[in-house]
Enzyme design. Structure first.
Site, PDB file in Angstrom:
ATOM      1  N   TYR A 135       0.834  -1.198   0.000  1.00 52.06           N
ATOM      2  CA  TYR A 135       0.000   0.000   0.000  1.00 52.06           C
ATOM      3  C   TYR A 135       0.871   1.252   0.000  1.00 52.06           C
ATOM      4  O   TYR A 135       1.833   1.356   0.772  1.00 52.06           O
ATOM      5  CB  TYR A 135      -0.934   0.022   1.214  1.00 52.06           C
ATOM      6  CG  TYR A 135      -1.928   1.155   1.136  1.00 52.06           C
ATOM      7  CD1 TYR A 135      -3.058   1.048   0.333  1.00 52.06           C
ATOM      8  CD2 TYR A 135      -1.721   2.343   1.828  1.00 52.06           C
ATOM      9  CE1 TYR A 135      -3.964   2.089   0.228  1.00 52.06           C
ATOM     10  CE2 TYR A 135      -2.621   3.395   1.733  1.00 52.06           C
ATOM     11  CZ  TYR A 135      -3.743   3.267   0.935  1.00 52.06           C
ATOM     12  OH  TYR A 135      -4.636   4.315   0.818  1.00 52.06           O
ATOM     13  N   GLN A 199     -10.569  -0.068   1.952  1.00 49.08           N
ATOM     14  CA  GLN A 199     -11.057  -0.942   0.874  1.00 49.08           C
ATOM     15  C   GLN A 199      -9.902  -1.572   0.104  1.00 49.08           C
ATOM     16  O   GLN A 199     -10.041  -2.689  -0.415  1.00 49.08           O
ATOM     17  CB  GLN A 199     -12.005  -0.189  -0.063  1.00 49.08           C
ATOM     18  CG  GLN A 199     -11.446   1.039  -0.754  1.00 49.08           C
ATOM     19  CD  GLN A 199     -11.659   2.319   0.040  1.00 49.08           C
ATOM     20  OE1 GLN A 199     -11.714   2.291   1.269  1.00 49.08           O
ATOM     21  NE2 GLN A 199     -11.775   3.425  -0.670  1.00 49.08           N
ATOM     22  N   THR A 246       4.085  10.008  12.034  1.00 50.96           N
ATOM     23  CA  THR A 246       5.546   9.982  12.023  1.00 50.96           C
ATOM     24  C   THR A 246       6.127  10.700  13.234  1.00 50.96           C
ATOM     25  O   THR A 246       5.483  11.571  13.831  1.00 50.96           O
ATOM     26  CB  THR A 246       6.083  10.594  10.719  1.00 50.96           C
ATOM     27  OG1 THR A 246       7.478  10.299  10.591  1.00 50.96           O
ATOM     28  CG2 THR A 246       5.885  12.096  10.687  1.00 50.96           C
ATOM     29  N   GLN A 268      10.000  16.802   9.456  1.00 44.96           N
ATOM     30  CA  GLN A 268       9.113  15.685   9.758  1.00 44.96           C
ATOM     31  C   GLN A 268       7.729  16.148  10.196  1.00 44.96           C
ATOM     32  O   GLN A 268       6.739  15.442   9.979  1.00 44.96           O
ATOM     33  CB  GLN A 268       9.751  14.787  10.817  1.00 44.96           C
ATOM     34  CG  GLN A 268      11.026  14.118  10.351  1.00 44.96           C
ATOM     35  CD  GLN A 268      10.854  13.355   9.043  1.00 44.96           C
ATOM     36  OE1 GLN A 268      10.090  12.403   8.960  1.00 44.96           O
ATOM     37  NE2 GLN A 268      11.552  13.789   7.998  1.00 44.96           N
ATOM     38  N   HIS A 271       4.886  16.184   7.541  1.00 48.34           N
ATOM     39  CA  HIS A 271       4.126  15.011   7.134  1.00 48.34           C
ATOM     40  C   HIS A 271       2.667  15.082   7.545  1.00 48.34           C
ATOM     41  O   HIS A 271       1.779  14.663   6.809  1.00 48.34           O
ATOM     42  CB  HIS A 271       4.736  13.743   7.753  1.00 48.34           C
ATOM     43  CG  HIS A 271       5.836  13.138   6.961  1.00 48.34           C
ATOM     44  ND1 HIS A 271       5.634  12.511   5.760  1.00 48.34           N
ATOM     45  CD2 HIS A 271       7.166  13.056   7.209  1.00 48.34           C
ATOM     46  CE1 HIS A 271       6.779  12.063   5.295  1.00 48.34           C
ATOM     47  NE2 HIS A 271       7.728  12.382   6.152  1.00 48.34           N
ATOM     48  N   GLU A 337      10.475   6.590  16.074  1.00 51.27           N
ATOM     49  CA  GLU A 337      10.602   6.104  14.698  1.00 51.27           C
ATOM     50  C   GLU A 337      11.941   6.540  14.100  1.00 51.27           C
ATOM     51  O   GLU A 337      12.720   5.734  13.604  1.00 51.27           O
ATOM     52  CB  GLU A 337       9.444   6.648  13.863  1.00 51.27           C
ATOM     53  CG  GLU A 337       9.490   6.253  12.397  1.00 51.27           C
ATOM     54  CD  GLU A 337       8.414   6.944  11.582  1.00 51.27           C
ATOM     55  OE1 GLU A 337       8.140   6.475  10.463  1.00 51.27           O
ATOM     56  OE2 GLU A 337       7.860   7.965  12.038  1.00 51.27           O
ATOM     57  N   HIS A 338      12.225   7.842  14.136  1.00 45.54           N
ATOM     58  CA  HIS A 338      13.484   8.401  13.620  1.00 45.54           C
ATOM     59  C   HIS A 338      14.228   9.065  14.770  1.00 45.54           C
ATOM     60  O   HIS A 338      13.658   9.905  15.475  1.00 45.54           O
ATOM     61  CB  HIS A 338      13.232   9.482  12.557  1.00 45.54           C
ATOM     62  CG  HIS A 338      12.341   9.072  11.438  1.00 45.54           C
ATOM     63  ND1 HIS A 338      10.999   9.395  11.384  1.00 45.54           N
ATOM     64  CD2 HIS A 338      12.611   8.373  10.300  1.00 45.54           C
ATOM     65  CE1 HIS A 338      10.470   8.921  10.266  1.00 45.54           C
ATOM     66  NE2 HIS A 338      11.420   8.289   9.599  1.00 45.54           N
ATOM     67  N   ASP A 371      14.521   9.228   4.270  1.00 47.43           N
ATOM     68  CA  ASP A 371      13.217   9.194   3.603  1.00 47.43           C
ATOM     69  C   ASP A 371      13.342   8.841   2.128  1.00 47.43           C
ATOM     70  O   ASP A 371      12.404   8.291   1.546  1.00 47.43           O
ATOM     71  CB  ASP A 371      12.525  10.552   3.736  1.00 47.43           C
ATOM     72  CG  ASP A 371      11.940  10.778   5.121  1.00 47.43           C
ATOM     73  OD1 ASP A 371      11.712   9.792   5.835  1.00 47.43           O
ATOM     74  OD2 ASP A 371      11.713  11.954   5.483  1.00 47.43           O
ATOM     75  N   GLU A 425       3.672 -35.371  29.206  1.00 47.12           N
ATOM     76  CA  GLU A 425       2.623 -34.459  28.732  1.00 47.12           C
ATOM     77  C   GLU A 425       1.291 -35.173  28.509  1.00 47.12           C
ATOM     78  O   GLU A 425       0.348 -34.575  27.993  1.00 47.12           O
ATOM     79  CB  GLU A 425       3.075 -33.775  27.437  1.00 47.12           C
ATOM     80  CG  GLU A 425       4.227 -32.818  27.650  1.00 47.12           C
ATOM     81  CD  GLU A 425       4.507 -31.932  26.437  1.00 47.12           C
ATOM     82  OE1 GLU A 425       3.990 -32.243  25.340  1.00 47.12           O
ATOM     83  OE2 GLU A 425       5.216 -30.933  26.605  1.00 47.12           O
TER      84      GLU A 425
END
Length: 446
Positions: A135, A199, A246, A268, A271, A337-338, A371, A425
């Site tokens: 995606y 979707q 982000t 950043q 974003h 994240e960064h 990036d 067992e």
């Protein structure tokens, strides 16, 4: 512009030190994936039930355009490449080449072969996931770079079938953004769908007869509805992660350039209004100079309103610490994240980081490089998940398969161990499955 969280003087080294839960020092943006599940559940069920007709309805409702064909025609992919400016094509190709080179190194050994005893062998094979759906967001920014970050590791891993989905755009006649299509073409991906949102995830997970075959894994960032759909359909398909807004955290001391720190925080925040921009520093003077630099830099950018919202949100702040030791404690607890390290001896400080999606070391390694063209991945864990998860890489698209090959003698050497274990067992048939192989008449029931 940024709020200040002052942790100085809270630690003295004595028994009376205040207990600081560094994981909660910097609040994160409020993102309610559970609430979004209520919206996407109906969408996903509808796509499963009505297929392309449902895609058409949601495309008109959410994207305000219905593509002539949900699968992007080959001629549209070719035209997108033909329409690229030379310098943009060169930038795309350089990014592809560098990411592919790093991915090839990430692949490493594809099998592990262990001989435990004569005739007792266990092999681990790394097997690519056969079909994946990738995606690519197309909302606030058409992230052509995400095509590279998704597709290249899947290709290097050896995935046989790769499909890409990205939202249709009214201004491009119901096709995804031309840059996204061009990168798909440059990478040799011809199965591209003009489908966005929850979707698209449902289309990949369930398949749509006559249009798209189901996939085994869905990867790539997206908005909260994409994230909610990935959470809902996890188990029907594998997912890479639930990517949230982000984040950038900069650990800096008085050797850092305040203008560069400010520029990286701004980059950043561009974003998303929910993006987090956090500076952790033991230098109040640096913090002041960064705060002074921010208004002018923000005002000069195209997306100043979005950036201002991000930086004034609860998720963004300057965190003042006593020293870099405390700064590292904040950094590792936050698990951003960064993470940028802009300190003296930045490489040594970076080596002590244990929790971050990606670490950017020194003055000349800004997050923006990662990036696009560093060769690293930019599909990274957010929301503190870097304490347990990795960014999207070649191994994300591989599954480990053990192959067990024992001779009669090798099985005999451990047969009693298996039988005793099975008895403990209360699974006697497990033991008999071994015992039977050494009976004169080994068929079951004898």
């Amino acid at each position: 512009m940024l709020a200040t969280i002052d942790l100085r003087g809270r630690l003295t080294g004595g028994a009376d030190d205040a207990v600081i839960d560094y994981r909660t020092v910097v609040p994160r943006a409020a993102v309610d994936v559970e609430a979004a599940l209520g919206v996407v559940r109906g969408v996903c069920d509808d796509v499963a039930a009505r297929g392309e007709a449902a895609l058409r309805d949601y495309s008109e409702r959410f994207d305000r355009v219905v593509p002539a064909s949900f699968r992007v025609p080959e001629e549209a992919l070719a035209a997108a490449v033909d329409g690229l400016a030379d310098d943009l094509r060169a930038a795309f190709e350089e990014s592809i080449a560098r990411r592919r080179q790093v991915c090839a190194a990430e692949l490493g050994p594809v099998a592990v072969d262990v001989e435990l005893a004569p005739g007792a062998r266990v092999t681990q094979r790394m097997v690519p996931i056969e079909r994946v759906g990738l995606y690519v967001p197309g909302g606030l920014a058409p992230l052509a770079s995400s095509v590279i970050m998704n597709v290249v590791p899947a290709q290097v891993a050896g995935c046989r079938s790769i499909a890409v989905a990205s939202p249709p755009q009214r201004e491009f006649g119901g096709l995804p953004h031309p840059s996204i299509l061009a990168v798909c073409r440059l990478l040799g991906i011809d199965e591209v769908y003009a489908v966005g949102g929850a979707q698209a995830v449902a289309m990949f997970a369930y398949g749509v007869p006559g249009l798209c075959e189901p996939v085994s894994m869905v990867t790539g960032p997206g908005n909260i509805y994409v994230v909610a759909a990935k959470r809902l359909l996890r188990g029907i398909v594998s997912i890479d992660s639930e990517a949230g807004p982000t984040e950038i955290m900069v650990l800096a001391d008085d050797t850092a350039d305040p203008a560069l720190v400010a520029a990286d925080l701004v980059s950043q925040s561009e974003h998303d209004p929910l993006a987090a921009a956090v500076l952790v520093t033991d230098s109040p003077a640096l913090a002041d100079r960064v705060q002074e630099a921010l208004p002018g830099q923000v005002a000069a950018t195209k997306h100043s309103e979005r950036i201002t919202t991000s930086m004034s949100g609860r998720q963004s702040a300057v965190v003042l610490v006593d020293d870099l030791e405390q700064g590292l404690a904040v950094v590792n607890a936050y698990a951003t994240e960064h993470l940028e390290i802009q300190t003296a001896d930045a490489a040594a400080v970076a080596a002590r980081v244990t929790n971050a999606g990606a670490v950017f070391v020194g003055r000349y390694s800004p997050v923006s490089l990662g990036d696009y063209t560093a060769g690293s991945t930019h599909v990274l864990p957010t929301g503190g998940c870097a304490c347990h998860s990795s960014g999207l890489n070649v191994k994300s698209f591989l599954k480990a398969m053990h192959v067990v090959d024992y001779s009669r003698e090798a099985l005999a050497a451990v047969a009693r161990h298996v039988e005793v274990f099975a008895e403990a067992e209360d699974l006697p048939a497990h033991g008999y499955a071994v015992t039977a192989r050494f009976l004169d008449a080994p068929e079951l029931g004898v």
